[in-house]
Design a protein around this motif. Structure first.
Motif, PDB file in Angstrom:
ATOM      1  N   THR A  11      17.714   6.646 -10.977  1.00 41.03           N
ATOM      2  CA  THR A  11      17.035   5.362 -10.841  1.00 41.03           C
ATOM      3  C   THR A  11      15.892   5.340 -11.843  1.00 41.03           C
ATOM      4  O   THR A  11      15.005   6.184 -11.795  1.00 41.03           O
ATOM      5  N   ASN A  17      12.178   3.602  -7.130  1.00 41.64           N
ATOM      6  CA  ASN A  17      12.023   4.982  -6.668  1.00 41.64           C
ATOM      7  C   ASN A  17      11.018   5.075  -5.529  1.00 41.64           C
ATOM      8  O   ASN A  17      11.239   5.814  -4.561  1.00 41.64           O
ATOM      9  N   GLN A 132      21.007   0.527  -9.112  1.00 43.43           N
ATOM     10  CA  GLN A 132      19.716   1.065  -8.705  1.00 43.43           C
ATOM     11  C   GLN A 132      19.141   0.291  -7.515  1.00 43.43           C
ATOM     12  O   GLN A 132      18.585   0.889  -6.599  1.00 43.43           O
ATOM     13  N   ARG A 135      20.859   1.080  -4.040  1.00 39.27           N
ATOM     14  CA  ARG A 135      20.383   2.300  -3.383  1.00 39.27           C
ATOM     15  C   ARG A 135      19.261   1.973  -2.402  1.00 39.27           C
ATOM     16  O   ARG A 135      19.289   2.398  -1.254  1.00 39.27           O
TER      17      ARG A 135
END
Length: 157
Positions: A11, A17, A132, A135
């Protein structure tokens, strides 16, 4: 029951993140959860989409045991409301599923070998999101599902 999320590629965005880390830490209170990131396939410019999917599948299949229950996060999968996803997880726990593995594929989706290995497919939306972002969305929904199962006030409906 253990739950894993396996993804292709890191990511890049720090804000994603941070969100992922936030919900992974929250999940620790509910379930044994692991997030596995498989490095991007190298030299993809020289590969067709099918070759890239095949190489990704090789890497993904190395992460899965024969007894694991595998769910692909795929646009053609079943769509659940959050409460229904919580019920789905509850059924998996009741049925003594030992290890539930969710997989996010690469940019072109999954190789046929992954569809053959998986027990089911799950779609988070009819819309398309980046790998990304998915997630973060998935991990948040997993956390939400556990709060629903525990009757905690996180989810409002």
């Amino acid at each position: 029951m253990r739950i894993s999320l396996i993804c292709i590629g890191k990511t890049d965005e720090s804000y994603l993140n941070m969100g992922i880390e936030k919900y992974v830490n929250r999940l620790k209170h509910y379930v044994n959860f692991t997030l596995t990131i498989i490095p991007d396939i190298k030299n993809t410019k020289n590969l067709t989409q099918e070759q890239q999917k095949s190489k990704e599948a090789e890497q993904l299949l190395k992460q899965i045991n024969a007894t694991d229950t595998v769910v692909l996060l795929d646009e053609r999968g079943s769509i659940f409301k959050s409460i229904d996803f919580a019920k789905y997880l509850d059924k998996k726990m009741i049925s003594s599923t030992q290890h539930l593995v969710f997989i996010i594929g690469g940019p072109y989706g999954f190789d046929n070998s992954m569809y053959d290995r998986a027990q089911s497919k799950l779609s988070l939306s009819s819309m398309t999101f980046s790998h990304q972002m998915i997630r973060l969305f998935f991990i948040e929904q997993l956390y939400r599902a556990y709060t629903i199962l525990r009757g905690e006030p996180y989810h409002h409906e």
